[in-house]
Design an enzyme around this catalytic site. Sequence first.
Site: not given
Length: 310
Positions: A253-254
């Site tokens: 997600g990052d």
Amino acid sequence: MILTVTLNPSIDISYPLDDLKLDTVNRVTEVRKTAGGKGLNVTRVLSEIGDHVTATGFIGGKLGDFLTEQLDKSQINHRFFKIHGETRNCIAILHDGLQTEILEAGPMIDPDEADGFLNHFRYLCPSYDVITISGSLPAGLEDNYYQKMISLANSQGKKVVLDCSGKALEAVLAGADKPFVIKPNTEELSQLVGKTVTDDVAELKAILQDDLFDGIDWVVVSLGSKGAFAKHDNHFYRVTIPKIDVVNPVGSGDSTVAGIASAITHSLSDKDFLCHANVLGMLNAQEKITGHVNMKHYENLFNQIQVEEV
């Protein structure tokens, strides 16, 4: 130029064990200690793909010094704000095919430090075009602290990519100043709207038209292995990704946030924006190390992603 914000960074410590034994001694032969936190994962990926990036946030004590030393070794620019408290440790024990995490809460931020960072942030903003804000708020900060930061950034014409959840995200959505992008997953979206959210296109399209999301240019909803669903102004997109062999999904997600920030910086089209962001998330999932991508696989994956306007 991109500025990444990690207000509660950590030293991430990885202990791999063949077998975790309780109530006795476990000896570790290989230990990895890295500068951690969601925003620093974003930072590393942006650095690896060649975008100009600087990291900021709160750091303190000997562990804070170690964190900046690690970034220096990776030749990553940083402009952190020093506090009295000690930067936290976060321990991951990898055992029996599982991952057990022990996460420290982190230092308490006092009112002077909270105000000091806002002034520090105000000073940094003019040098950057895009600002990413990632992760939870450390203890001592009010729920609307991100809202204050977004207000400062917007007043200087900067585009903010916000990746957070819970009360901090609720405070932002209730505020007058909006980020340019938010990136919730379906679980976080469910918390916001008070009902279970699935990957149904019609349902997602209806939810993202709620007044709650007014003023936000991009809402990118992560659907995990099923891809993503996105709203940009009045356009809606279903993103389908190819199946990959997942090695370590932590930090994907990052990495997607890094791709979003990069796409904004390079003024990509809507389709390329979504492909670029999702490819970086997938590349991270194929690596053992969190916040790392192997760009030699980029083009192949990029060409397999399907973006359909719905």
